[in-house]
Design a protein around this motif. Structure first.
Motif, short mmCIF file in Angstrom:
data_model
loop_
_atom_site.label_atom_id
_atom_site.label_comp_id
_atom_site.label_asym_id
_atom_site.label_seq_id
_atom_site.Cartn_x
_atom_site.Cartn_y
_atom_site.Cartn_z
N SER A 117 0.81 -1.22 0.00
CA SER A 117 0.00 0.00 0.00
C SER A 117 0.84 1.27 0.00
O SER A 117 0.35 2.34 -0.35
CB SER A 117 -0.93 0.01 1.21
N ARG A 211 -16.82 -10.44 -15.29
CA ARG A 211 -16.13 -9.56 -14.35
C ARG A 211 -16.38 -9.93 -12.88
O ARG A 211 -15.42 -10.02 -12.10
CB ARG A 211 -16.54 -8.11 -14.62
N ARG A 215 -13.02 -11.03 -10.93
CA ARG A 215 -12.45 -10.14 -9.92
C ARG A 215 -12.41 -10.81 -8.56
O ARG A 215 -11.48 -10.60 -7.77
CB ARG A 215 -13.24 -8.84 -9.85
N SER A 218 -9.40 -13.32 -8.67
CA SER A 218 -8.10 -12.79 -9.07
C SER A 218 -7.61 -11.76 -8.06
O SER A 218 -8.40 -11.11 -7.37
CB SER A 218 -8.19 -12.11 -10.44
N SER A 219 -6.31 -11.60 -8.01
CA SER A 219 -5.76 -10.48 -7.25
C SER A 219 -6.00 -9.19 -8.04
O SER A 219 -6.22 -9.23 -9.26
CB SER A 219 -4.26 -10.68 -7.04
N PRO A 220 -5.98 -8.04 -7.38
CA PRO A 220 -6.14 -6.78 -8.13
C PRO A 220 -5.13 -6.65 -9.26
O PRO A 220 -5.45 -6.13 -10.33
CB PRO A 220 -5.94 -5.71 -7.05
N GLU A 221 -3.91 -7.13 -9.03
CA GLU A 221 -2.87 -7.02 -10.06
C GLU A 221 -3.18 -7.92 -11.25
O GLU A 221 -2.99 -7.54 -12.41
CB GLU A 221 -1.51 -7.36 -9.47
N TRP A 223 -6.13 -8.86 -12.28
CA TRP A 223 -7.25 -8.26 -13.01
C TRP A 223 -6.77 -7.05 -13.83
O TRP A 223 -7.14 -6.88 -14.99
CB TRP A 223 -8.35 -7.85 -12.04
N HIS A 224 -5.96 -6.22 -13.23
CA HIS A 224 -5.42 -5.04 -13.91
C HIS A 224 -4.67 -5.46 -15.18
O HIS A 224 -4.83 -4.86 -16.25
CB HIS A 224 -4.50 -4.27 -12.97
N ARG A 272 -6.99 3.61 -10.35
CA ARG A 272 -6.39 2.87 -9.23
C ARG A 272 -5.84 3.79 -8.14
O ARG A 272 -5.50 3.33 -7.06
CB ARG A 272 -5.27 1.96 -9.75
#
Length: 399
Positions: A117, A211, A215, A218-221, A223-224, A272
């Motif tokens: 973070s 989606r 989502r 998946s991890s945020p990364e 998905w990104h 983001r």
């Protein structure tokens, strides 16, 4: 007038830039009037380090969005060596820049031992496009399909992996340098390319339709990156399609499509968190951009104009103007130009309040400067209102 102009300038620092803005923008863009000058990139690095203290966590530069994933992985996890990242993580030759190397080194050192973070992130916001050619869509398409295949049933897919590989064919077919000047050499309107556009569209639609599940799994990364691969696959195939166009609008279409890909990447990054972006003034300004190419004047809406139309006051643009690039034949600016007036300021680099500068200039605006070198675009004084501020740098040192 000189006294008034001096009062519009402050020492170069993030605080001076932010004081010009009515609010803290989600996307803060700093433009440059030429590429390849490490002095400007060094100022960019300084500004980013200071902006990190103000809550900005990501820097995006005008480099290949897929290659930039290698840089981001390095600065966040330490994967790969600095030499490897500089060689393979940048397009357009930017990896050879000492200032870019210092940026990556600082980001990795800053992130060491910090939780995710609090880490700073790196991104390229350009498409996989060079001046001479565009990349094969293979990397984006195969990565997107692999992400989906690991999570969804086979019967949802528009084609098998083997069929996708057959349609893609040799990468050299896509990267043919002659296609930039000769549409007949482009593979963008072959039968395989037409089918691939449908496949890419179906895969991107599948990503969106699934989606909620994807989502959640998946991890945020992850998905990104999947969204990035989907955007890039669709955008690249669209770009290749228009490379094969024979109409007079071909080059206008291509430069517009490139900036559309840039804008989509910037908007995704800004979603983001607060984003600092650096690229050419022509890509980041709010007004329509133009440049001579191929014997015609190209006009298009740049990434900044497109992003600004979506973000409104959440987008801020600070242009850069400069005095001399003597090693490229750009000498002391004429005194009746904006650069000539700013050249009398005592600071080597400063932040100028464009609203106050417009008032100081009064009813006799400076004449536009004419560059003797094609690689440098002087600041058009008619576009002062387009910028939230202006960074002025007096001299580029001779390499």
């Amino acid at each position: 007038m000189a006294t008034d102009i001096k009062e519009t300038a402050r020492a170069f620092e993030a605080a001076a830039v932010l004081r010009l803005l009515p609010n803290r923008p989600r996307l803060l863009a700093l433009g440059e009037p030429t590429h390849g000058e490490d002095t400007l990139l060094g100022l960019r690095n300084t500004l980013f380090r200071q902006l990190v203290e103000e809550g900005y966590r990501t820097i995006a530069i005008e480099s290949d969005c897929l290659m930039g994933l290698l840089v981001d992985e390095h600065v966040t996890s330490g994967a790969g060596t600095l030499d490897e990242v500089m060689e393979h993580g940048f397009s357009h030759g930017w990896g050879a820049s000492p200032a870019n190397r210092e940026l990556v080194r600082w980001m990795r050192a800053h992130n060491e031992g910090r939780p995710a973070s609090e880490q700073v992130r790196f991104a390229g916001f350009d498409g996989p496009l060079e001046i001479a050619a565009a990349a094969s869509p293979r990397q984006a398409l195969t990565a997107l399909r692999a992400y989906l295949a690991a999570r969804l049933d086979d019967d949802l897919f528009p084609c098998t992996a083997d069929t996708l590989d057959r349609l893609l064919g040799p990468d050299e077919t896509w990267t043919e340098p002659a296609a930039m000047l000769d549409p007949a050499r482009s593979a963008g309107r072959s039968a395989e390319a037409r089918e691939l556009r449908l496949v890419a569209d179906d895969l991107a639609a599948l990503l969106d339709a699934q989606r909620p599940r994807l989502r959640a799994e998946s991890s945020p990364e992850e998905w990104h990156r999947a969204c990035l691969h989907a955007r890039t696959a669709v955008g690249l195939l669209r770009y290749h399609h228009w490379m094969a166009d024979t109409s007079p609008a071909r080059l206008n279409r291509l430069v517009g499509l490139r900036d559309q890909m840039m804008a989509d990447n910037l908007l995704a990054l800004a979603a983001r968190g607060p984003l600092f972006v650096h690229g050419h003034n022509s890509h980041l300004r709010r007004e329509q951009s133009s440049m001579p190419m191929g014997g015609q004047l190209l006009e298009w809406w740049g990434a900044g104009a497109l992003a600004s139309s979506r973000l409104g006051r959440e987008y801020a643009f600070v242009a850069t103007a400069l005095g001399t690039i003597r090693h490229q034949g750009v000498g002391t600016p004429p005194p009746d130009t904006l650069e000539g007036l700013l050249y009398e300021l005592p600071e080597e680099a400063c932040v100028v309040d464009t609203r106050r500068l417009t008032t100081a200039l009064g009813d006799t605006p400076p004449v536009p400067r004419v560059s003797p070198w094609y690689g440098y675009a002087p600041f058009d004084p008619a576009h002062l209102a387009d910028s939230d501020g202006l960074v002025f740098v007096k001299d580029m040192p001779t390499p």
